[in-house]
Design a protein around this motif. Structure first.
Motif, short mmCIF file in Angstrom:
data_model
loop_
_atom_site.label_atom_id
_atom_site.label_comp_id
_atom_site.label_asym_id
_atom_site.label_seq_id
_atom_site.Cartn_x
_atom_site.Cartn_y
_atom_site.Cartn_z
N GLY B 195 0.82 -1.21 0.00
CA GLY B 195 0.00 0.00 0.00
C GLY B 195 0.86 1.26 0.00
N ILE B 196 1.89 1.24 0.82
CA ILE B 196 2.78 2.39 0.88
C ILE B 196 3.53 2.54 -0.44
N TRP B 197 4.05 1.42 -0.91
CA TRP B 197 4.79 1.40 -2.18
C TRP B 197 3.94 2.02 -3.29
N GLN B 198 2.65 1.67 -3.28
CA GLN B 198 1.80 2.14 -4.37
C GLN B 198 1.40 3.60 -4.21
N GLY B 199 1.23 4.05 -2.96
CA GLY B 199 0.59 5.34 -2.77
C GLY B 199 1.48 6.54 -2.53
N PHE B 200 2.73 6.32 -2.11
CA PHE B 200 3.48 7.50 -1.67
C PHE B 200 3.84 8.44 -2.83
N GLY B 201 3.94 7.88 -4.05
CA GLY B 201 4.26 8.73 -5.20
C GLY B 201 3.16 9.76 -5.46
N PHE B 202 1.94 9.34 -5.22
CA PHE B 202 0.79 10.24 -5.38
C PHE B 202 0.91 11.41 -4.41
N ASN B 203 1.20 11.08 -3.14
CA ASN B 203 1.36 12.12 -2.13
C ASN B 203 2.54 13.04 -2.47
N MET B 204 3.61 12.43 -2.98
CA MET B 204 4.78 13.22 -3.35
C MET B 204 4.43 14.28 -4.38
N VAL B 205 3.67 13.87 -5.40
CA VAL B 205 3.32 14.81 -6.45
C VAL B 205 2.48 15.96 -5.90
N LEU B 206 1.55 15.64 -4.99
CA LEU B 206 0.72 16.70 -4.41
C LEU B 206 1.60 17.65 -3.58
#
Lengths: 320, 326
Positions: B195-206
């Protein structure tokens, strides 16, 4: 650069973790089963010719085959002919692992059909979302009417409801209507995008009223204004919304899993991959990873080509 | 552009009242499809779920009985559902802070770089784009106990100094490395990790988008006021300026975390993991409501789920309105 070395070090470690499953997926899709088992062959594998055992077995020469082949091998005993035919079959069933994996991916399961279903479903969802949301967004942004605030309030309220969360009652409704295992079931729950309405309304608010007044002066009706004046101005916002919508529904697994059971003709790509996995006896890693690569590739390639637009589209929900 | 080729008739100005009526009619005609769909697809199901959660309905049955709050009582008393809440909570409480933290960390690091920013950004965003189910299967191979890349990599460390340094390593080398997905001690953490692997890039972009809106002058001002270290500057300028982004990122991460399903279903099609240690809510809705046709229980879980998610979103909206800049 020298001062920043530690930052690069950390970021590169992150890159390794992020890339690892992609690397493995693509690499396994190139390798032969033996190489996967033993973990050899680097990224591309050695690409030595391998024999597809199943293909050879299917071509196991029968008595008839041997008798028809006597012309080609004059003066040889039946068992010699049999061996010769087997050798032929083996030669024809040999191929490079990469060819083997990808042909299996497309022949073991109707992968093309799955991909086509994926395209049909994502495209219909997006088109219907636009047809429904755009006029509503225009009315909410530019027309004065009694009840506008109430409708907009309803939109804001509906933003709170994730469609996945109400999957069960939706499934019951569709089952009652006899619509499970149809394209309609895959598309219908997503036809209303409250987020799309909200987004396009915010966008239309910034369109000058003069433009609309001019169109009215020219005698255009409100419907014509939506499609011939507002739509062209909204192209950039729509493009971002398209990416948002298409990525979400191409990758969606939960909803198709619920409403499509057993009917392979309706499988979307993730469902197809899931079934492939369920069927596999464990020795089918190569073809399975080839399937996974084929399913993941379209969006990744599109993303690499138009990164800016994609990041914009996916993070749309972050715009205020 | 399209106004030009429209027919230029009807130059006579119409009476005001007529125009207003026309506009109102057009407005309702334009919103009607959306309105109907909103009610039928979003509101009616919520009401249906609410009602069915008070019954023992099953698809295919002609009738059903009202059972009051029995379904909800079951949710709060049976150990299966205790495990469900535990798994969901563990997942949310682990994934949200870590993926938000990593997203922020990555954004700050990338933002401070001169070169290769786009490369890192692109790579970290890849998992967000990829079909999660396909990547879950890739991870399953990586985690394969004997031929998986992870245990193979760990085995390479056997016989080196790592064995003395890291008890986990010593144990793994002496007996064997974990079977990961089959082990109830690790299963939920593997799901969290993916879950972390998949989601942190999204947060990074924001966060990267949020960082571009931080004014340079603020840093100068903070320096004038004696904020010398990078940490001080972060605490005084960057973090407050990122407030709105953080509120949003945390909410959306929470909502996504609550909805975890693909990985659990891919790894354990039946039962929700070893000893039900990964029996998350979405999977429970699917298993109870759809597979076992226990609509009452499934609807009750649905209602709780909706309450959690709505509550979170309302907190977010309240925070955004109250203290956009704190």
């Amino acid at each position: 650069m020298t001062r920043d070395w530690w930052k690069h070090l950390i970021l590169i470690l992150g890159v390794i973790v992020v890339i690892a499953p992609f690397y493995m997926m693509v690499s396994y899709s190139f390798k032969s089963p033996g190489e996967i088992d033993r973990g050899e062959g680097g990224f591309f594998g050695r690409q030595e010719l391998m024999v597809d055992e199943r293909c050879v077995k299917l071509r196991d020469p029968s008595r008839d085959d041997i008798s028809t082949a006597t012309d080609r091998f004059p003066g040889q005993s039946d068992s010699e002919i049999r061996d010769a035919l087997l050798a032929e079959a083996t030669a024809e069933c040999s191929m490079r692992p990469v060819v083997f994996n990808y042909t299996k991916a497309f022949t073991e399961a109707p992968l093309l059909r799955y991909l086509l279903n994926g395209i049909i479903v994502t495209a219909s969802i997006f088109l219907i979302q636009v047809v429904v949301a755009l006029p509503a967004a225009y009315a909410l942004a530019k027309l004065k009417f009694w009840g506008r605030e109430a409708v907009f309030g309803l939109v804001l309220f509906c933003l709170l409801i994730p469609v996945h969360a109400i999957a069960l009652p939706l499934y019951i409704m569709l089952a009652k209507l006899g619509l499970t295992n149809t394209y309609a079931a895959l598309v219908v729950p997503w036809t209303i995008s409250v987020f799309g309405i909200f987004l396009m309304r915010q966008f239309f608010m910034t369109v000058p009223d003069d433009l609309i007044d001019a169109a009215r002066m020219d005698g255009m009706g409100e419907f014509a204004i939506v499609w011939r004046v507002m739509l062209p101005t909204a192209i950039p916002a729509l493009l971002a919304f398209a990416i948002f919508s298409i990525v979400a529904h191409w990758n969606d697994y939960f909803w198709p899993r619920i409403v499509v059971t057993g009917n392979r003709d309706l499988f979307t790509p993730p469902l197809g991959l899931r079934e492939f996995k369920g069927d596999g006896d464990g020795s089918f890693f190569g073809p399975m990873m080839a399937t996974a690569t084929v399913i993941v590739a379209p969006l990744i390639v599109a993303f690499l080509i138009a990164q800016k637009r994609f990041i914009e589209g996916i993070t749309l929900s972050g715009m205020k | 552009m399209t106004a030009v080729d429209a027919p230029t008739a009807n130059p006579v100005p119409r009476p005001v009242t007529d125009h207003a009526t026309k506009e109102r009619r057009a407005a309702w005609a334009l919103t009607a499809p959306a309105l109907i769909l909103m009610v039928v697809i979003l509101l009616v199901p919520v009401i249906i779920a609410g009602m069915l959660s008070l019954t023992n309905y099953s698809l295919g049955n002609e009738s059903f009985d009202w059972v009051g709050t029995k379904n909800y009582e079951k949710l709060f008393t049976r150990s299966t559902y205790e495990k469900m809440f535990l798994a969901t909570l563990t997942y949310v409480v682990t994934v949200v802070p870590i993926s938000v933290g990593l997203g922020l960390g990555a954004a700050l690091l990338i933002n401070s770089l001169g070169r290769f920013r786009e490369v890192y950004k692109t790579i970290y965003f890849l998992p967000v784009m990829a079909t999660l189910l396909a990547m879950a299967i890739a991870w399953e191979f990586m985690l394969h106990p004997s031929i998986g890349m992870i245990n193979r990599t760990l085995e390479m460390g056997c016989g080196t100094f790592l064995e003395n340094l890291w008890p986990f390593m010593a144990e793994g080398c002496a007996t064997r490395f974990p079977v990961w997905l089959g082990d109830k001690r690790y299963a939920i953490w593997v799901i969290c990790f993916i879950g972390i692997w998949q989601g942190f890039g999204f947060n990074m972009v924001l966060y990267l988008a949020g960082l571009t809106s931080v004014h340079r002058e603020l840093y100068h001002a903070a320096e004038m006021d004696g904020a010398k270290s990078a940490w001080e500057r972060f605490r005084l300028v960057t973090w407050p300026a990122l407030g709105p982004t953080t509120v949003f990122v945390v909410t959306i991460s929470c909502i996504r975390a609550f909805q975890v399903f693909d990985t659990v279903e891919a790894f354990w099609p039946q039962g929700g993991g070893p000893n039900k240690s990964t029996y998350v809510m979405m999977f429970a809705i699917f298993e109870k409501g759809v597979q076992q046709n226990l609509i009452g229980i499934g609807s009750a879980i649905t209602m709780l789920f909706l309450i959690f998610v709505m509550f979170l979103t309302l907190i977010q909206r309240w925070l955004v309105e109250r203290k956009v800049h704190y």
